[in-house]
Design a protein around this motif. Structure first.
Motif, mmCIF file in Angstrom:
data_model
loop_
_atom_site.group_PDB
_atom_site.id
_atom_site.type_symbol
_atom_site.label_atom_id
_atom_site.label_comp_id
_atom_site.label_asym_id
_atom_site.label_seq_id
_atom_site.Cartn_x
_atom_site.Cartn_y
_atom_site.Cartn_z
ATOM 1 N N GLN A 181 3.161 -16.101 -3.525
ATOM 2 C CA GLN A 181 2.947 -15.784 -2.117
ATOM 3 C C GLN A 181 3.730 -16.740 -1.227
ATOM 4 O O GLN A 181 3.992 -17.889 -1.610
ATOM 5 C CB GLN A 181 1.456 -15.865 -1.766
ATOM 6 C CG GLN A 181 0.608 -14.797 -2.440
ATOM 7 C CD GLN A 181 -0.853 -14.905 -2.040
ATOM 8 O OE1 GLN A 181 -1.393 -16.007 -1.933
ATOM 9 N NE2 GLN A 181 -1.500 -13.772 -1.816
ATOM 10 N N VAL A 182 4.076 -16.268 -0.031
ATOM 11 C CA VAL A 182 4.753 -17.099 0.965
ATOM 12 C C VAL A 182 3.957 -17.055 2.268
ATOM 13 O O VAL A 182 3.091 -16.196 2.455
ATOM 14 C CB VAL A 182 6.207 -16.622 1.216
ATOM 15 C CG1 VAL A 182 7.041 -16.803 -0.036
ATOM 16 C CG2 VAL A 182 6.229 -15.161 1.669
ATOM 17 N N PHE A 229 7.272 -10.458 -2.438
ATOM 18 C CA PHE A 229 8.058 -9.213 -2.421
ATOM 19 C C PHE A 229 7.819 -8.410 -1.146
ATOM 20 O O PHE A 229 8.601 -7.509 -0.824
ATOM 21 C CB PHE A 229 7.736 -8.358 -3.644
ATOM 22 C CG PHE A 229 6.313 -7.898 -3.727
ATOM 23 C CD1 PHE A 229 5.870 -6.777 -3.024
ATOM 24 C CD2 PHE A 229 5.394 -8.580 -4.506
ATOM 25 C CE1 PHE A 229 4.555 -6.361 -3.093
ATOM 26 C CE2 PHE A 229 4.069 -8.167 -4.583
ATOM 27 C CZ PHE A 229 3.648 -7.053 -3.872
ATOM 28 N N ALA A 230 6.699 -8.721 -0.399
ATOM 29 C CA ALA A 230 6.400 -7.981 0.833
ATOM 30 C C ALA A 230 6.911 -8.690 2.075
ATOM 31 O O ALA A 230 6.852 -8.126 3.172
ATOM 32 C CB ALA A 230 4.892 -7.760 0.951
ATOM 33 N N ALA A 231 7.426 -9.926 1.923
ATOM 34 C CA ALA A 231 7.890 -10.667 3.103
ATOM 35 C C ALA A 231 9.006 -9.929 3.818
ATOM 36 O O ALA A 231 9.086 -9.920 5.054
ATOM 37 C CB ALA A 231 8.352 -12.065 2.679
ATOM 38 N N GLY A 232 9.855 -9.287 3.051
ATOM 39 C CA GLY A 232 10.952 -8.532 3.660
ATOM 40 C C GLY A 232 10.463 -7.392 4.520
ATOM 41 O O GLY A 232 11.082 -7.055 5.541
ATOM 42 N N LEU A 240 0.989 -4.799 4.850
ATOM 43 C CA LEU A 240 0.684 -5.119 3.454
ATOM 44 C C LEU A 240 -0.091 -3.987 2.790
ATOM 45 O O LEU A 240 0.143 -3.671 1.620
ATOM 46 C CB LEU A 240 -0.117 -6.415 3.379
ATOM 47 C CG LEU A 240 0.573 -7.684 3.912
ATOM 48 C CD1 LEU A 240 -0.335 -8.891 3.759
ATOM 49 C CD2 LEU A 240 1.893 -7.922 3.188
ATOM 50 N N ALA A 241 -1.016 -3.385 3.528
ATOM 51 C CA ALA A 241 -1.787 -2.267 2.968
ATOM 52 C C ALA A 241 -0.865 -1.096 2.644
ATOM 53 O O ALA A 241 -1.027 -0.415 1.626
ATOM 54 C CB ALA A 241 -2.876 -1.837 3.952
ATOM 55 N N VAL A 280 2.298 -1.318 1.869
ATOM 56 C CA VAL A 280 3.069 -1.704 0.680
ATOM 57 C C VAL A 280 2.243 -1.469 -0.579
ATOM 58 O O VAL A 280 2.737 -0.935 -1.573
ATOM 59 C CB VAL A 280 3.507 -3.186 0.773
ATOM 60 C CG1 VAL A 280 4.118 -3.648 -0.555
ATOM 61 C CG2 VAL A 280 4.513 -3.379 1.895
ATOM 62 N N ARG A 281 0.962 -1.856 -0.523
ATOM 63 C CA ARG A 281 0.098 -1.662 -1.690
ATOM 64 C C ARG A 281 -0.083 -0.188 -2.021
ATOM 65 O O ARG A 281 -0.090 0.207 -3.192
ATOM 66 C CB ARG A 281 -1.265 -2.325 -1.459
ATOM 67 C CG ARG A 281 -1.228 -3.845 -1.518
ATOM 68 C CD ARG A 281 -2.633 -4.425 -1.583
ATOM 69 N NE ARG A 281 -3.359 -4.228 -0.345
ATOM 70 C CZ ARG A 281 -3.381 -5.105 0.659
ATOM 71 N NH1 ARG A 281 -2.684 -6.230 0.567
ATOM 72 N NH2 ARG A 281 -4.080 -4.870 1.743
ATOM 73 N N ARG A 282 -0.244 0.634 -0.969
ATOM 74 C CA ARG A 282 -0.410 2.076 -1.208
ATOM 75 C C ARG A 282 0.822 2.669 -1.877
ATOM 76 O O ARG A 282 0.720 3.507 -2.763
ATOM 77 C CB ARG A 282 -0.682 2.807 0.111
ATOM 78 C CG ARG A 282 -2.088 2.631 0.648
ATOM 79 C CD ARG A 282 -2.423 3.694 1.690
ATOM 80 N NE ARG A 282 -1.497 3.690 2.799
ATOM 81 C CZ ARG A 282 -1.671 2.981 3.905
ATOM 82 N NH1 ARG A 282 -2.728 2.207 4.028
ATOM 83 N NH2 ARG A 282 -0.781 3.038 4.884
ATOM 84 N N GLN A 283 1.975 2.241 -1.435
ATOM 85 C CA GLN A 283 3.216 2.787 -1.987
ATOM 86 C C GLN A 283 3.432 2.373 -3.431
ATOM 87 O O GLN A 283 4.121 3.050 -4.188
ATOM 88 C CB GLN A 283 4.401 2.348 -1.124
ATOM 89 C CG GLN A 283 4.420 2.999 0.250
ATOM 90 C CD GLN A 283 5.514 2.452 1.146
ATOM 91 O OE1 GLN A 283 6.140 1.451 0.829
ATOM 92 N NE2 GLN A 283 5.756 3.120 2.254
ATOM 93 N N GLN A 284 2.829 1.241 -3.817
ATOM 94 C CA GLN A 284 2.983 0.787 -5.189
ATOM 95 C C GLN A 284 2.047 1.497 -6.152
ATOM 96 O O GLN A 284 2.260 1.487 -7.357
ATOM 97 C CB GLN A 284 2.728 -0.728 -5.276
ATOM 98 C CG GLN A 284 3.839 -1.562 -4.670
ATOM 99 C CD GLN A 284 3.628 -3.042 -4.949
ATOM 100 O OE1 GLN A 284 2.495 -3.506 -5.004
ATOM 101 N NE2 GLN A 284 4.721 -3.766 -5.138
#
Length: 582
Positions: free
Chosen positions: A536-537, A499-502, A559-560, A562-566
C-alpha cells in the motif's frame, strides 16, 4: 414519448450487451438499440415500460465498469425549465429539499406527483432553462440518504397536461401518515410544527406539573395542542428535570408559560421563596450566533424584553451532552417575549446550517445527516440531551445505509500541543469520543522528541470516521488551537493499494485535479513511494473538515470501483458472459 436515453455507456458496450440487460430484467422494448459513443437510445412500447427501465436500470446496473443512467429522451428543442425528480426519500423535509433545489437557480414551483411508490416524486420548474439544465446535471444520480435521485426533463409539449397529476398542495407520502415539516403535510407552516422546546424545571415542581393522575399535564397538552414529555428518570437525583414540548412555535410558547405559571403558584402554596427563572436548553451549535459578536445579539434581546439572560459555560459540555442552559430572568411576560426571540434566532441558525450541511451531504454519497448525531435527535436547536442515549453505532444502524460498511483507517495529524485536549483528564475525552463515534481512536507515539505534530489513528466505518473526525476538528477549534477567524485545516493520510494509486491520480493527473476542484481539499499522491508490507501507498489529504471528508469518500469510491472491476463477473442462467466487441 417513450424513447429512452441511456447514458454513461462504455465504449466497449454493444447493442447485444444492452439487449441482454433488458431481457434479464424483463423490460420490453419496441426497437433496436442505437449505440453511440458514450450513450445509446431505445424505444419502449409504452410509458409503463419506460418507467420500469428507469427504475430498474438507472444507477443500479453496471456494464464494463460503468453504472448506466437511464432517462426519458427529450430533444433539445423541447427541453423546458421543468423537470421531474423521482426516488426522493419519503421523510425528507421541505426545508432540505428547497435548499437543495435553490443551489441551481430560482425555483418557481415544486409540486407533488401522486405515485404508488414509497419514495416521493416532484415536478420542479426553474426560472430559466440553463438553471434547469444545471440542476439536471448535478442531481441526476446523486445520493440523498441512501436514495439515488432520478431526474428527467418534462417536454414542453406535455408540460401543461402533466401538471394535472400533481394538483393540490405538496405532499410526499400519500400512502402514509403525513409527516410534520415534510411535504406530506400539505401547505407548509411558517416554522416546522414539530420543533421541540426543551426547558429545565426544579424537580420538586414536577408533581404539580403532572397533576393528580396526570390531569394537569393532559389539560396543558389539550389547551396548547402540544405533546409534552417530562423526563423524570433522566439524571436521577438531579435538582432539575428536562421537559420537551412538541408543537408549533406558538404552542411551545403557550405550554412553556403555562408550566411557569403552575410552578409559580406551587411556589406560593409551598412557601418556596427562591426565584424561579425560565431555563431552556439549546444546542451548542447555535449558541455563538445567539450571543453574537461581542454579545450584541443577546444584549439586544435583553434590552428589547427587559430581561437578564445568562448562558452556561462551554466547559459544561461533553461529547454526549451538547446542550447549553439559557437562563432568562424577568417577569412571565418579559420572559415569554425573550423566549420567542431566542427561538426565532435558533430556527434561523438551524435552517442556515441544514442548508450548508445538505450541500455537503449531496456530495458525500449515502450520507444520512440525521444518523450522525451532529444535531440533537428530532430537535433542531432545542433537542433531547444525548446523555441518556446510546451512541448511534450501538444499534447496528448506519448513516450510510443498510449493511455493514467496511472499516477504514485514517491517520489525522493534529498539533502536538492539542494531544492533552483530545485525550482529556485521565483519558476520559478520548474514551467518550471513541464510544460515541463507534471507532477505535489512538494517539500514535511521537516520532521525534520535538515533533510539532502528532498522529491520531482512527479505525472505523465511514460513519464512525465522519463522527470522530468532526468532533476532533471541533475540539481543536473550541480549545483555541486555531484563531477565531481561522479555519481548522488538518492533514489526513489514507492508504491505498499501490496498483490503485494510478487510478486516484488519473491520466496526466486528471482525476486528482478533479478531486481537488470538487472537494476544495489538497490531494497529493507522493511520487516514488515504496509500498509497505501490505503493498500500500499513502494518499495525503489537506483541508477543512468537509473538504477532507468529501475527498476521503471520493477516493474510497474509486477504490471500490477498482475492486468491483477485479471481481469475476457472475453469469446468469449458466450462460457464458457476453463477449466484448472488438
Amino acid at each position: 414519448m417513450n424513447k429512452l436515453y441511456i447514458g454513461n455507456v462504455s465504449a466497449e458496450a454493444s447493442e447485444e450487451d444492452l439487449e441482454t440487460i433488458f431481457e434479464r430484467l424483463k423490460i420490453p422494448h419496441s426497437g433496436p438499440f442505437l449505440v453511440k459513443t458514450g450513450y445509446a437510445f431505445v424505444d419502449c412500447p409504452d410509458e409503463k415500460a419506460a418507467n420500469l427501465a428507469i427504475e430498474r436500470i438507472s444507477g443500479n446496473e453496471e456494464l464494463f465498469g460503468k453504472v448506466l443512467e437511464v432517462a426519458i429522451s427529450v430533444p433539445k428543442s423541447q427541453r423546458s425549465c421543468k423537470m421531474q425528480i423521482r426516488n426522493i426519500p419519503p421523510h425528507m423535509q421541505w426545508e432540505v429539499l428547497d435548499g437543495m433545489l435553490a443551489q441551481y437557480g430560482t425555483v418557481e414551483s415544486c409540486e407533488q406527483v401522486n405515485t404508488d411508490t414509497e419514495t416521493a416524486v416532484v415536478n420542479v420548474r426553474y426560472a430559466a432553462k440553463d438553471q434547469a439544465r444545471l440542476a439536471m446535471e448535478k442531481l441526476n444520480g446523486s445520493m440523498m440518504e441512501n436514495f439515488a435521485l432520478k431526474v428527467s426533463y418534462i417536454p414542453d409539449e406535455t408540460a401543461a397536461a402533466e401538471g394535472a397529476s400533481g394538483r393540490g398542495r405538496r405532499g410526499f407520502n400519500a400512502r402514509g401518515t403525513p409527516r410534520s415539516g415534510s411535504p406530506g403535510q400539505g401547505a407548509r407552516p411558517k416554522m416546522q410544527s414539530d420543533i421541540p422546546l426543551r426547558m429545565l424545571v426544579p424537580t420538586q415542581f414536577v408533581g404539580a406539573i403532572i397533576g393528580k393522575e396526570g390531569a394537569t399535564i393532559r389539560n396543558i397538552t389539550k389547551q396548547t395542542r402540544s405533546k409534552i414529555d417530562i423526563h423524570r428518570k433522566e439524571n436521577a437525583g438531579a435538582a432539575e428535570k428536562p421537559i420537551t414540548i412538541h408543537s408549533t412555535p406558538e404552542g411551545c410558547l403557550n405550554a412553556c408559560m403555562t408550566i411557569m405559571e403552575i410552578m409559580q403558584k406551587e411556589a406560593v402554596d409551598t412557601k418556596f421563596t427562591e426565584a424561579i427563572p425560565l431555563k431552556i436548553l439549546a444546542h451548542n451549535n447555535f449558541v455563538g450566533r445567539l450571543i453574537g459578536k461581542e454579545g450584541r445579539n443577546l444584549k439586544k434581546i435583553e434590552q428589547d424584553t427587559g430581561t437578564k439572560i445568562t448562558i452556561s459555560a462551554l466547559l459544561d459540555l461533553t461529547v454526549y451532552n451538547l446542550e447549553r442552559t439559557i437562563t432568562i430572568n424577568g417577569t412571565l411576560k418579559e420572559s415569554n417575549k425573550a423566549l420567542e426571540e431566542l427561538m426565532t434566532k435558533i430556527m434561523e441558525s438551524y435552517e442556515s446550517d441544514m442548508a450548508a450541511m445538505n450541500l455537503q451531504s449531496n456530495l458525500i454519497p449515502g450520507l444520512n445527516l440525521n444518523a450522525l448525531g451532529l444535531f440533537p435527535s428530532g430537535a433542531p436547536g432545542m433537542g433531547p440531551s444525548m446523555s441518556g442515549m446510546p451512541p448511534h453505532g450501538a444499534h447496528g444502524g448506519s448513516a450510510y445505509g443498510q449493511g455493514q460498511p467496511e472499516s477504514e483507517t485514517v491517520h489525522l495529524f493534529i498539533p502536538a500541543l492539542a494531544v492533552g485536549a483530545i485525550i482529556g483528564k485521565q483519558g476520559q475525552h478520548i474514551k467518550q469520543l471513541s464510544h460515541f463515534a463507534g471507532a477505535s481512536i489512538k494517539i500514535a507515539p511521537a516520532e521525534e522528541k520535538d515533533s510539532i505534530q502528532r498522529v491520531v489513528i482512527i479505525i472505523g466505518t465511514p460513519e464512525a470516521q465522519f463522527k470522530a473526525q468532526c468532533r476532533i476538528f471541533g475540539k481543536l477549534k473550541e480549545e483555541n488551537f486555531f484563531g477565531p477567524k481561522e479555519e481548522v485545516k488538518l492533514e489526513a493520510h489514507i492508504k491505498v493499494p499501490s496498483f490503485a494509486a494510478g487510478r486516484v491520480i488519473g491520466k496526466g493527473g486528471k482525476t486528482v485535479n478533479e478531486l481537488q476542484n470538487l472537494t476544495c481539499a489538497e490531494v497529493v499522491v507522493p511520487r516514488d513511494q515504496t509500498p509497505d508490507e501490505n503493498d500500500q501507498v499513502i494518499v495525503k489529504i489537506i483541508g477543512h473538515f468537509f473538504a477532507c471528508q468529501l475527498a476521503q469518500r471520493k477516493i474510497q469510491e474509486i477504490l471500490a470501483q477498482v475492486r468491483r472491476q477485479q471481481q469475476p463477473k457472475p453469469t446468469s442462467g449458466g450462460q457464458p458472459p457476453q463477449p466484448r466487441r472488438k
